[in-house]
Motif scaffolding. Structure first.
Motif, PDB file in Angstrom:
ATOM      1  N   UNK A   1       5.479  20.518 -24.782  1.00 44.20           N
ATOM      2  CA  UNK A   1       6.724  20.923 -24.122  1.00 44.20           C
ATOM      3  C   UNK A   1       7.691  21.557 -25.130  1.00 44.20           C
ATOM      4  N   UNK A   2       7.583  21.156 -26.388  1.00 45.36           N
ATOM      5  CA  UNK A   2       8.441  21.738 -27.418  1.00 45.36           C
ATOM      6  C   UNK A   2       8.033  23.166 -27.742  1.00 45.36           C
ATOM      7  N   UNK A   3       6.797  23.539 -27.381  1.00 46.19           N
ATOM      8  CA  UNK A   3       6.360  24.916 -27.600  1.00 46.19           C
ATOM      9  C   UNK A   3       5.146  25.072 -28.484  1.00 46.19           C
ATOM     10  N   UNK A   4       4.408  23.989 -28.754  1.00 43.29           N
ATOM     11  CA  UNK A   4       3.203  24.082 -29.569  1.00 43.29           C
ATOM     12  C   UNK A   4       2.212  25.035 -28.914  1.00 43.29           C
ATOM     13  N   UNK A   5       1.649  25.954 -29.694  1.00 47.67           N
ATOM     14  CA  UNK A   5       0.762  26.973 -29.137  1.00 47.67           C
ATOM     15  C   UNK A   5      -0.666  26.488 -28.964  1.00 47.67           C
ATOM     16  N   UNK A   6      -1.156  25.725 -29.940  1.00 55.98           N
ATOM     17  CA  UNK A   6      -2.527  25.217 -29.879  1.00 55.98           C
ATOM     18  C   UNK A   6      -2.573  23.757 -30.289  1.00 55.98           C
ATOM     19  N   UNK A   7      -3.460  23.028 -29.626  1.00 53.53           N
ATOM     20  CA  UNK A   7      -3.738  21.649 -30.026  1.00 53.53           C
ATOM     21  C   UNK A   7      -5.068  21.676 -30.766  1.00 53.53           C
ATOM     22  N   UNK A   8      -5.017  21.359 -32.042  1.00 54.12           N
ATOM     23  CA  UNK A   8      -6.216  21.386 -32.873  1.00 54.12           C
ATOM     24  C   UNK A   8      -6.886  20.013 -32.830  1.00 54.12           C
ATOM     25  N   UNK A   9      -8.171  19.978 -32.562  1.00 53.19           N
ATOM     26  CA  UNK A   9      -9.024  18.795 -32.541  1.00 53.19           C
ATOM     27  C   UNK A   9      -8.972  18.102 -31.166  1.00 53.19           C
ATOM     28  N   UNK A  10     -10.147  17.885 -30.631  1.00 49.36           N
ATOM     29  CA  UNK A  10     -10.277  17.388 -29.260  1.00 49.36           C
ATOM     30  C   UNK A  10      -9.832  15.939 -29.109  1.00 49.36           C
ATOM     31  N   UNK A  11      -9.809  15.185 -30.198  1.00 52.02           N
ATOM     32  CA  UNK A  11      -9.404  13.781 -30.060  1.00 52.02           C
ATOM     33  C   UNK A  11      -7.956  13.655 -29.573  1.00 52.02           C
ATOM     34  N   UNK A  12      -7.125  14.672 -29.853  1.00 56.06           N
ATOM     35  CA  UNK A  12      -5.758  14.634 -29.309  1.00 56.06           C
ATOM     36  C   UNK A  12      -5.778  14.753 -27.785  1.00 56.06           C
ATOM     37  N   UNK A  13      -6.708  15.542 -27.263  1.00 53.01           N
ATOM     38  CA  UNK A  13      -6.799  15.681 -25.805  1.00 53.01           C
ATOM     39  C   UNK A  13      -7.329  14.412 -25.166  1.00 53.01           C
ATOM     40  N   UNK A  14      -8.234  13.710 -25.857  1.00 50.61           N
ATOM     41  CA  UNK A  14      -8.693  12.413 -25.356  1.00 50.61           C
ATOM     42  C   UNK A  14      -7.533  11.422 -25.359  1.00 50.61           C
ATOM     43  N   UNK A  15      -6.769  11.402 -26.440  1.00 49.90           N
ATOM     44  CA  UNK A  15      -5.584  10.543 -26.549  1.00 49.90           C
ATOM     45  C   UNK A  15      -4.616  10.801 -25.405  1.00 49.90           C
ATOM     46  N   UNK A  16      -4.442  12.081 -25.071  1.00 41.46           N
ATOM     47  CA  UNK A  16      -3.500  12.448 -24.002  1.00 41.46           C
ATOM     48  C   UNK A  16      -3.949  11.956 -22.637  1.00 41.46           C
ATOM     49  N   UNK A  17      -5.244  11.630 -22.490  1.00 45.08           N
ATOM     50  CA  UNK A  17      -5.756  11.138 -21.215  1.00 45.08           C
ATOM     51  C   UNK A  17      -5.728   9.629 -21.076  1.00 45.08           C
ATOM     52  N   UNK A  18      -5.152   8.953 -22.058  1.00 46.90           N
ATOM     53  CA  UNK A  18      -5.051   7.493 -21.982  1.00 46.90           C
ATOM     54  C   UNK A  18      -3.977   7.078 -20.977  1.00 46.90           C
ATOM     55  N   UNK A  19      -4.233   5.965 -20.310  1.00 52.39           N
ATOM     56  CA  UNK A  19      -3.223   5.430 -19.379  1.00 52.39           C
ATOM     57  C   UNK A  19      -2.026   4.861 -20.123  1.00 52.39           C
ATOM     58  N   UNK A  20      -2.161   4.633 -21.433  1.00 52.94           N
ATOM     59  CA  UNK A  20      -1.066   4.034 -22.204  1.00 52.94           C
ATOM     60  C   UNK A  20      -0.959   4.702 -23.571  1.00 52.94           C
ATOM     61  N   UNK A  21      -0.905   6.025 -23.575  1.00 49.37           N
ATOM     62  CA  UNK A  21      -0.862   6.756 -24.841  1.00 49.37           C
ATOM     63  C   UNK A  21       0.292   6.298 -25.710  1.00 49.37           C
ATOM     64  N   UNK A  22       1.491   6.250 -25.163  1.00 50.50           N
ATOM     65  CA  UNK A  22       2.665   5.909 -25.958  1.00 50.50           C
ATOM     66  C   UNK A  22       2.613   4.471 -26.455  1.00 50.50           C
ATOM     67  N   UNK A  23       2.185   3.542 -25.605  1.00 57.95           N
ATOM     68  CA  UNK A  23       2.142   2.133 -25.991  1.00 57.95           C
ATOM     69  C   UNK A  23       1.131   1.862 -27.095  1.00 57.95           C
ATOM     70  N   UNK A  24      -0.035   2.452 -26.967  1.00 57.26           N
ATOM     71  CA  UNK A  24      -1.077   2.275 -27.992  1.00 57.26           C
ATOM     72  C   UNK A  24      -0.621   2.877 -29.314  1.00 57.26           C
TER      73      UNK A  24
END
Length: 493
Positions: free
Chosen positions: A234-257
């Motif tokens: 949302x801040x404007x990042x153009x690319x997310x490097x490394x797929x593990x960040x996308x897996x992290x984003x799919x967690x039901x509790x990303x922020x808490x973990x």
């Protein structure tokens, strides 16, 4: 009388035709446009549409394609000192590896030898995502270190916090530091901005992303654990490097973990396992759809991650690709290998689980419309992730986990130029595009592994046929052997 006149007229006509033929042939020669290279009898692959056009000719002048036309029409239109008949083989744009690394102080020559290695594998464009040789790589962009190499795009030095573990970065501890860093990168002509999170404060990460966007600069990076992936996007990042960040984003509790990790309750490996355990496809799709709306691309670099995940089953000591990598760069692989070797059986099982869960993101990203940016993380530090060779493995991995061959090719040859604002020059076999091409023995749209079946490569209008590629192959291996002999001699003294 009539028949005599007719015969006379016919004889006269034949004489006139005979006299005219040399004139016509001369006129035709004058009408032909001289060019540098003509590729004939090609099947041209349109990666964007997934269509193949047969019986085509590709006309090249200098480093640019000036026409793609019916093969039958070439003779009357163009002439060239070099015409190559590819006998119905497939011609596609040169591949791009959109996440590589050059680095290792003192290893400049070994890094330079990676340049022709990319072209040998059909990779005609690379995006360097920062290392400790930033100025060297910037110099190479202006003055290539080898006669043969890919188009080079680079972030220059990456933005970091104060006293990070990484070398060769721009250290920042305030907004004023970030402003100065962006000024410096703009002055250097950086193709994009790389931001990492080793010691960088999360609020400064977001500030850097926002300010770079205001300046029209593309951004990529490692997202701080204290931020969600969506907050960075949302801040404007153009690319997310490394797929593990996308897996992290799919967690039901990303922020808490993440908060538990930052509080020291879990190790990084344990934290990744917790993200995987709480991965929810519905959550992931919701986040990915928002990423697609924002135009954020995802560069998986998954071949490297998969290699590390399965080091317990393959130590890569017999990889033939090792012959192409200098001993100095091979030496930088050690720290990851040693760390993996210390894993307990439980840790190895968790590593496999995280890998399997991460791979589940591919079909979800495709469904959500997120553009994949094919990149490997190849280069120094990243164990057994061989420049050039690994891109083929990366593309095959995409297809094995939910993408189509066309999707995978688009991730390399179309999305890479699009990210950097170079679509007008790259990404298709078409008039006005760069003469960077790969000639393949089989259709890559049927099987993406056919990108390995390289018959020839055209780089900046220069064609390297199979014999030339074989000679290049031998030269690269000879250079590596020479470096090793020099290193051994120095060690002996």
């Amino acid at each position: 009388m009539f028949s005599f006149v007719s015969r006379l007229s016919a004889t006269a006509s034949m004489a006139l035709v005979a006299l005219a033929l040399p004139v016509m042939a001369h006129a035709q020669t004058l009408a032909q446009t001289p060019v540098d290279l003509i590729i004939r009898d090609a099947r041209v692959v349109d990666v964007k549409t997934g269509q193949v056009a047969s019986d085509r000719a590709v006309i090249i002048s200098g480093d640019t394609i000036i026409a793609v036309m019916a093969d039958a029409d070439v003779a009357g239109a163009y002439s060239a000192p070099e015409t190559v008949d590819v006998d119905g083989r497939w011609v596609m744009p040169g591949l791009w590896d959109n996440h590589v690394h050059f680095g290792g102080a003192g290893l400049e020559e070994e890094n330079a030898d990676l340049m022709p290695l990319y072209v040998l594998n059909g990779v005609t464009g690379v995006r360097d995502a920062a290392g400790d040789l930033a100025q060297t790589v910037l110099d190479w962009r202006a003055s290539p270190p080898r006669a043969i190499g890919p188009n080079l795009f680079t972030s220059g030095p990456k933005i970091e916090g104060i006293a990070p573990v990484w070398k060769g970065v721009i250290e920042t501890g305030s907004e004023a530091d970030i402003d100065a860093a962006l000024d410096r990168l703009q002055a250097l002509g950086a193709d994009f901005v790389k931001i990492t999170d080793n010691t960088l404060k999360p609020e400064l990460f977001l500030y850097a992303v926002r300010e770079a966007k205001k300046r029209g600069m593309k951004t990529s990076g490692h997202i701080p654990m204290s931020l969600t992936v969506l907050e960075a996007a949302e801040a404007g990042l153009s690319t997310i490097e490394h797929l593990n960040y996308l897996m992290k984003a799919g967690s039901r509790d990303e922020a808490g973990i993440s908060a538990d990790y930052l509080a020291g309750k879990y190790t990084y490996a344990q934290t990744m396992a917790r993200y995987a355990e709480t991965f929810d496809p519905e959550v992931a799709l919701r986040v990915y759809r928002r990423l697609a709306e924002l135009g954020v691309m995802a560069s998986p670099t998954q071949h490297g991650s998969s290699t590390l995940a399965w080091l317990d089953r393959d130590d890569h000591s017999h990889d033939p690709e090792l012959a192409y990598i200098g001993s100095g760069i091979r030496g930088t692989y050690g720290w990851r290998v040693e760390r993996a070797a210390q894993a307990t059986p439980e840790m190895i099982e968790a590593r496999h689980f995280v890998e399997a869960t991460t791979l589940k993101t591919f079909p979800l990203l495709r469904e959500a419309g997120v553009r994949i940016l094919a990149g490997t993380d190849a280069g120094f530090l990243n164990s057994f992730n061989y420049p050039g060779f690994s891109l083929h493995s990366e593309l095959e991995l995409y297809v094995a986990n939910g993408l189509t061959p066309r999707d995978a090719l688009e991730a390399s040859v179309i999305n890479g130029p699009a990210l950097l604002g170079k679509s007008d020059r790259f990404g298709a076999v078409a008039e006005g595009k760069a003469a960077d091409l790969v000639v393949l023995d089989a259709d890559p749209l049927v099987d993406v592994a056919n990108t390995r079946r390289i018959n020839a490569v055209v780089r900046a209008g220069r064609i390297l046929d199979r014999a030339a590629l074989d000679a290049l192959d031998a030269d690269i291996r000879a250079r590596v052997s020479a470096h090793e002999a020099d290193a051994a001699a120095k060690a002996a003294n």
